[in-house]
Design a protein around this motif. Structure first.
Motif, short mmCIF file in Angstrom:
data_model
loop_
_atom_site.label_atom_id
_atom_site.label_comp_id
_atom_site.label_asym_id
_atom_site.label_seq_id
_atom_site.Cartn_x
_atom_site.Cartn_y
_atom_site.Cartn_z
N TYR A 1 0.82 -1.21 0.00
CA TYR A 1 0.00 0.00 0.00
C TYR A 1 0.86 1.26 0.00
O TYR A 1 0.57 2.22 -0.71
N ALA A 2 1.95 1.25 0.77
CA ALA A 2 2.83 2.42 0.82
C ALA A 2 3.49 2.68 -0.53
O ALA A 2 3.80 3.83 -0.86
N SER A 3 3.68 1.63 -1.32
CA SER A 3 4.30 1.80 -2.64
C SER A 3 3.32 2.32 -3.68
O SER A 3 3.74 2.84 -4.71
N ASN B 1 1.44 9.97 0.02
CA ASN B 1 1.35 10.30 1.44
C ASN B 1 1.14 9.04 2.27
O ASN B 1 0.31 9.00 3.17
N SER B 2 1.88 7.98 1.93
CA SER B 2 1.76 6.70 2.61
C SER B 2 3.14 6.23 3.05
O SER B 2 4.14 6.52 2.40
N ILE C 1 -1.94 5.29 4.83
CA ILE C 1 -2.38 5.36 3.45
C ILE C 1 -3.07 6.71 3.29
O ILE C 1 -3.99 7.02 4.05
N PHE C 2 -2.62 7.51 2.31
CA PHE C 2 -3.16 8.86 2.13
C PHE C 2 -3.14 9.64 3.45
O PHE C 2 -4.05 10.41 3.75
N PHE D 1 -12.64 0.46 0.84
CA PHE D 1 -12.02 1.78 0.86
C PHE D 1 -12.21 2.42 -0.49
O PHE D 1 -11.92 1.80 -1.52
N GLN D 2 -12.71 3.67 -0.50
CA GLN D 2 -12.92 4.39 -1.75
C GLN D 2 -11.68 5.21 -2.10
O GLN D 2 -11.12 5.88 -1.24
#
Length: 163
Positions: free
Chosen positions: A20-22, A26-27, A54-55, A76-77
């Protein structure tokens, strides 16, 4: 005070956090908690919790074991600005074992549900022309990945035949 979302994984919390960070701006992966002693589902010295963002939103990845899995009841949207962003997130989240669903929904390779959408959809689904909104809704119901141009065409053209 902020809410933190805890996602349950079967030993994949670190892999998911890094994934997710990749992908999202802003993660980041923030830290972890190692079991100081044996705990249910984890032996001493194993990584139990991975903290990540995440974000800019706080998440916890919990290596809780196989007892619980993710469900479409929670998703999650991702509010994408344009079709290129929709296409990019769709490709990244469905590769390596992710699953496409309908109307912009998908599951990533960890089983987490996402809605890859755009605020632009509101112009068509909730527009001032009720018949156009109905056509746009019907077009969307036939989609997996959202196609903004097709939704717009359906909204704007009374003779739109759908896909």
């Amino acid at each position: 005070m902020n809410l933190t979302t805890c996602l349950w994984f079967n030993g994949q919390a670190r892999e998911a956090a890094n994934f997710y960070a990749s992908i999202f701006p802003n993660s980041s992966v923030e830290g972890n908690w190692i079991a100081p002693t044996d705990t249910p589902g984890n032996e001493q010295g194993t990584e139990v919790v991975v903290n990540f963002k995440i974000f800019g939103q706080d998440f916890i990845g919990l290596n809780g074991g196989p007892e619980f899995t993710h469900s479409e009841a929670i998703s999650f949207q991702i509010p994408c600005t344009d079709q290129a962003e929709i296409d990019n997130y769709w490709e990244l989240l469905t590769k390596d074992g992710g699953e496409e669903s309908q109307c912009g929904w998908l599951k990533d390779k960890f089983g987490v549900s996402w809605q890859v959408i755009s605020p632009e959809m509101g112009k068509y689904l909730g527009g001032s022309d009720p018949e156009g909104a109905q056509r746009a809704t019907q077009a969307m119901l036939g989609m997996k990945k959202i196609d903004l141009a097709t939704m717009k065409a359906a909204y704007e053209r009374p003779t739109y035949g759908g896909s």
